[in-house]
Design a protein around this motif. Structure first.
Motif, PDB file in Angstrom:
ATOM      1  N   ASP A 144       0.862  -1.183   0.000  1.00  0.00           N
ATOM      2  CA  ASP A 144       0.000   0.000   0.000  1.00  0.00           C
ATOM      3  C   ASP A 144       0.899   1.234   0.000  1.00  0.00           C
ATOM      4  OD1 ASP A 144      -1.524   2.244   0.838  1.00  0.00           O
ATOM      5  OD2 ASP A 144      -2.933   0.979   1.940  1.00  0.00           O
ATOM      6  N   TRP A 145       0.823   2.041  -1.051  1.00  0.00           N
ATOM      7  CA  TRP A 145       1.739   3.180  -1.172  1.00  0.00           C
ATOM      8  C   TRP A 145       1.529   4.216  -0.071  1.00  0.00           C
ATOM      9  CZ3 TRP A 145       0.365   8.326  -2.141  1.00  0.00           C
ATOM     10  CH2 TRP A 145      -0.967   8.556  -2.497  1.00  0.00           C
ATOM     11  N   ARG A 146       0.298   4.333   0.423  1.00  0.00           N
ATOM     12  CA  ARG A 146       0.060   5.291   1.517  1.00  0.00           C
ATOM     13  C   ARG A 146       0.730   4.813   2.805  1.00  0.00           C
ATOM     14  NH1 ARG A 146      -4.997   4.970  -0.899  1.00  0.00           N
ATOM     15  NH2 ARG A 146      -5.646   6.849  -2.032  1.00  0.00           N
ATOM     16  N   LEU A 147       0.640   3.506   3.070  1.00  0.00           N
ATOM     17  CA  LEU A 147       1.329   2.966   4.248  1.00  0.00           C
ATOM     18  C   LEU A 147       2.834   3.158   4.129  1.00  0.00           C
ATOM     19  CD1 LEU A 147      -0.523  -0.365   5.142  1.00  0.00           C
ATOM     20  CD2 LEU A 147      -0.526   1.786   6.400  1.00  0.00           C
ATOM     21  N   MET A 148       3.342   2.984   2.911  1.00  0.00           N
ATOM     22  CA  MET A 148       4.773   3.190   2.693  1.00  0.00           C
ATOM     23  C   MET A 148       5.137   4.643   2.974  1.00  0.00           C
ATOM     24  SD  MET A 148       7.634   1.708   1.768  1.00  0.00           S
ATOM     25  CE  MET A 148       7.509   0.366   0.580  1.00  0.00           C
ATOM     26  N   LYS A 149       4.326   5.556   2.503  1.00  0.00           N
ATOM     27  CA  LYS A 149       4.595   6.976   2.716  1.00  0.00           C
ATOM     28  C   LYS A 149       4.557   7.317   4.205  1.00  0.00           C
ATOM     29  CE  LYS A 149       3.652  11.213   0.142  1.00  0.00           C
ATOM     30  NZ  LYS A 149       4.657  11.045  -0.917  1.00  0.00           N
ATOM     31  N   LEU A 150       3.580   6.744   4.919  1.00  0.00           N
ATOM     32  CA  LEU A 150       3.465   6.986   6.357  1.00  0.00           C
ATOM     33  C   LEU A 150       4.590   6.316   7.139  1.00  0.00           C
ATOM     34  CD1 LEU A 150      -0.380   6.732   6.872  1.00  0.00           C
ATOM     35  CD2 LEU A 150       1.051   8.667   7.534  1.00  0.00           C
ATOM     36  N   SER A 151       5.200   5.289   6.570  1.00  0.00           N
ATOM     37  CA  SER A 151       6.344   4.655   7.218  1.00  0.00           C
ATOM     38  C   SER A 151       7.582   5.535   7.123  1.00  0.00           C
ATOM     39  CB  SER A 151       6.625   3.289   6.577  1.00  0.00           C
ATOM     40  OG  SER A 151       5.548   2.406   6.761  1.00  0.00           O
ATOM     41  N   ILE A 152       7.702   6.259   6.012  1.00  0.00           N
ATOM     42  CA  ILE A 152       8.877   7.104   5.790  1.00  0.00           C
ATOM     43  C   ILE A 152       8.718   8.451   6.489  1.00  0.00           C
ATOM     44  CG2 ILE A 152      10.233   8.312   4.021  1.00  0.00           C
ATOM     45  CD1 ILE A 152       9.494   6.004   2.123  1.00  0.00           C
ATOM     46  N   TYR A 153       7.542   9.043   6.345  1.00  0.00           N
ATOM     47  CA  TYR A 153       7.276  10.343   6.949  1.00  0.00           C
ATOM     48  C   TYR A 153       6.411  10.130   8.199  1.00  0.00           C
ATOM     49  CZ  TYR A 153       8.643  11.892   2.243  1.00  0.00           C
ATOM     50  OH  TYR A 153       9.305  12.098   1.054  1.00  0.00           O
ATOM     51  N   ASP A 154       5.826  11.200   8.702  1.00  0.00           N
ATOM     52  CA  ASP A 154       4.783  11.084   9.706  1.00  0.00           C
ATOM     53  C   ASP A 154       3.643  11.994   9.277  1.00  0.00           C
ATOM     54  OD1 ASP A 154       5.569  13.677  10.329  1.00  0.00           O
ATOM     55  OD2 ASP A 154       6.652  13.098  12.129  1.00  0.00           O
TER      56      ASP A 154
END
Length: 728
Positions: free
Chosen positions: A63-73
């Motif tokens: 899930d690209w959104r989960l990936m983004k939330l893993s990298i950022y906050d």
């Protein structure tokens, strides 16, 4: 720490925050992203349009959104979204399809800078104190869009004020307030025409006049002119100027920072004794007015000296809270490393944009196919295109994650420095390590971006040469990252000098201590150098833990190799300068390179282990393996020469790289989606998220000003007789 002892260089809200929580825990605990978090972010991370890229997105395992939330906050993502939404909503920030004139670029960058300040694009220090990730978010939000206005904004309202906060005292806070209130525009003047990286060779002087309690600024000749100073060309009113402090006894105390009024803040005319101007058109980023400046017996008050680390008393004697000049220099280096930390992030941003454009285009563009078939394949299906692009996708992730960590480290160091949370020895040690890391991470990331952007341009074929694709602008703007804040080839030598300084202790069996742990493994140098690389499979060859062990060996090997060469040259009678000079190519520069490549990979691996979502973690592990193997492969010669690699190890490493590129192909589009800015910010006809490459190309070509019009010089094109004139 009591609030009452804090310097007024901090804002009232910052002091209140510290009173409530005087010891902000660092690093902050990264909360696990969940599917619920992903859905909650739909308002700022909407679904991508359905189109030619949809089948590729459906292949992704994560899930690209989960990936983004893993990298950022979430806070960082919402801040970035708010800034980009502001840009899109304001006509001032809409990009012109054609190149503006030199003067128009300058004026537009200034107007955008002012608009950014009015909107509130600056992240307050108290917000960074509460969440150090915000420093990286601020850098990405501004520099992804427009380098010219972002640099002007950063110089005017961030770097100028932060140098004063870090190196000034109470009496200098008025300049911070004036900058925040837009009463003055600041800049930072270190480089001179004849000296850049060699700061000790600079000629500008500030001689203390005891009788009048003033410093007299002088530039002995044009070679001593401060040069390439961003903001100085046309708009700066004040400058932080580095000059040699000469005390009344004629002794040179070395470079010190002074805050100097350059132009009248009302008329913008230079003051008598200051010659200031613009250096002219550059290869790129012409919205930023780089300037030059000379002084002719220009007098400034004693308070012009930013005196946290060094001062003159009423009798004109030099005083400093840090007696050791080297430690004093180390403390100042940490404060001045912010620009290189920022450029590390800028290079990551530039690479992210270019690789997004090239990957999306490669997934849509079709060429060739099986013999005796009319079917064509997307060019990303071909091994060579995968080998060209996918390692740079991995690099984008590694550099982004490293910059987030490094920006947190620098934010903590800078705020602790302002507050006074560190002893002189601690500040010097941390400052030197930050300097060493930034002196290598800035070159490595900007070089990788330089090479990667060019690969992306070529991977887009002829269309990539069109200005509307955006890659040319990215390439030209990134090019400067390889030079300013220290020319890369010279800058990396600072890192090797730091590493070599440990060797005498290590030879004696003494432990070394690096506050951020980037070189602590060197304490085991003898054990590491005795190890051998033993692998039995292709999978093991690209295992990240195996690659990290190989990198540790390589750093230790290059350190000992370089140190042994310096000792040999010294025994041959060479002076210290010649020893260092003759130990650069194949030695010290490589040492710095492998040191920071290891540091970046290790930080990414540590980050990946903490990612909670299994699918995201597995993809990130593949990226770590690919980047580690791809980077390490460039050092095969030293790995074999040192005896760490034997037999078919190198071939296994190369086969592993190819296999990883193929394995990551189905993830490629979604991986760049994760890092990509919105279409308005990316501003590329080939890189739009809808994947409608040819429709977007047609729209851009047909709507370009004058595309379908007859030129006003058409008569110079055709051949016609005078008697036909009336017919035309």
């Amino acid at each position: 720490m009591r609030v009452s002892v804090l310097r007024p260089l901090l804002s009232l809200s910052t002091r209140r925050l510290l009173a409530w929580s005087p010891h902000v825990p660092r690093p902050l605990i990264r909360m696990a992203a969940t599917t619920a978090d992903s859905r909650k972010m739909m308002d700022i991370l909407p679904d991508f349009p359905v189109g030619p890229l949809t089948p590729w997105r459906q292949q992704a395992s994560f899930d690209w959104r989960l990936m983004k939330l893993s990298i950022y906050d979430e806070e960082s993502l919402r801040y970035i979204h708010d800034i980009w939404s502001f840009f899109e909503s304001e006509k001032l920030f809409h990009m012109s399809p054609s190149t503006l004139s030199f003067d128009e670029q300058r004026h537009l960058a200034l107007k955008r800078m002012k608009a950014m300040k009015t909107f509130g694009c600056m992240v307050p220090m108290e917000r960074i104190l509460a969440n150090p990730k915000m420093l990286s978010a601020w850098c990405e939000a501004l520099f992804t869009y427009d380098i010219d206005s972002a640099i002007k904004f950063s110089l005017s309202y961030s770097m100028f004020a932060n140098v004063i906060r870090n190196l000034g005292t109470d009496k200098h806070y008025k300049y911070v307030e004036q900058s925040e209130n837009e009463e003055i525009i600041g800049c930072f003047a270190l480089t001179e025409v004849a000296h850049g990286s060699n700061a000790k060779g600079m000629k500008t002087t500030a001689t203390y006049d005891v009788k009048n309690k003033q410093f007299v600024m002088n530039s002995p000749n044009f070679e001593a002119a401060k040069c390439w100073v961003g903001n100085l060309g046309q708009s700066a009113t004040h400058a932080v100027v580095y000059a040699k402090l000469i005390t009344s006894d004629g002794k040179d105390q070395g470079l010190h920072p002074f805050i100097i009024p350059v132009r009248c803040s009302k008329s913008l005319r230079p003051f008598p004794g200051v010659i200031v101007g613009d250096i002219g058109e550059k290869i790129g980023a012409n919205g930023l007015d780089n300037g030059f400046m000379m002084f002719n017996s220009y007098r400034v008050s004693k308070d012009a000296l930013l005196n946290k680390l060094g001062d003159v008393d009423e009798d004109g004697k030099y005083v400093s809270p840090i007696r050791d000049p080297n430690k004093r220099f180390g403390a100042s280096l940490g404060a001045l490393s912010g620009g290189r930390v920022q450029i590390t992030g800028m290079a990551a941003t530039n690479l992210q944009k270019a690789i997004t454009i090239a990957t999306r285009y490669s997934a849509v563009r079709k060429q060739f196919g099986p013999e005796n078939s009319s079917e064509e394949f997307a060019v990303i299906e071909y091994q060579q295109q995968q080998f060209r692009l996918i390692p740079y996708i991995a690099a984008s992730y590694i550099y982004r994650v490293f910059h987030i960590w490094f920006a947190e480290v620098y934010a903590s160091f800078a705020t602790d420095s302002v507050i006074g949370n560190m002893s002189g020895d601690e500040k010097a040690a941390k400052g030197l390590e930050i300097h060493a890391l930034s002196s290598a991470s800035k070159p490595i990331s900007s070089w990788a971006a330089r090479d990667g952007i060019q690969v992306c341009r070529e991977a887009c074929g002829g269309h990539g040469y069109l200005q509307a694709t955006g890659i040319g602008k990215i390439r030209n703007e990134n090019d400067a990252n390889c030079t300013y804040e220290g020319e890369n080839s010279l800058l990396v030598q600072q890192t090797s000098n730091w590493l070599l300084s440990f060797m005498s202790n290590l030879e004696k069996g003494n432990k070394i201590n690096t506050p951020y742990n980037s070189a602590s493994y060197l304490n085991d140098i003898n054990t590491i150098l005795k190890s051998k690389h033993k692998i039995s499979s292709l999978q093991e060859a690209v295992d990240t833990k195996v690659l990290l062990s190989a990198y540790k060996w390589l750093v230790c090997y290059m350190l000992k190799l370089t140190y042994d060469k310096t000792k040999r040259l010294s025994k041959e009678g060479l002076d210290s300068f010649s020893v260092r000079n003759d130990s650069q190519a194949y030695h010290a520069v490589t040492l710095s390179t492998v040191f920071v490549e290891h540091a970046m990979l290790e930080k990414f691996y540590e980050f990946t282990l903490g990612v909670q979502d299994r699918n995201c973690r597995e993809v990130l592990m593949k990226l770590a393996s690919l980047h580690g193997a791809w980077s390490l492969e460039k050092h095969l010669a030293n790995l074999y020469m040192g005896g760490y690699f034997t037999g078919e190890t190198g071939q296994l490493l190369r086969d592993g790289i190819i296999n990883l590129c193929k394995a990551l192909k189905p993830e490629a589009v979604t991986l760049v989606d994760t890092l990509a800015p919105p279409d308005f910010i990316l501003n590329s006809v080939l890189g739009k998220s809808d994947g409608n490459v040819y429709q977007n190309l047609q729209s851009a070509i047909f709507s370009y000003p004058g595309a379908l019009a007859r030129p006003n010089w058409w008569r110079d094109v055709v051949k016609w007789e005078s008697n036909e004139k009336s017919k035309l």
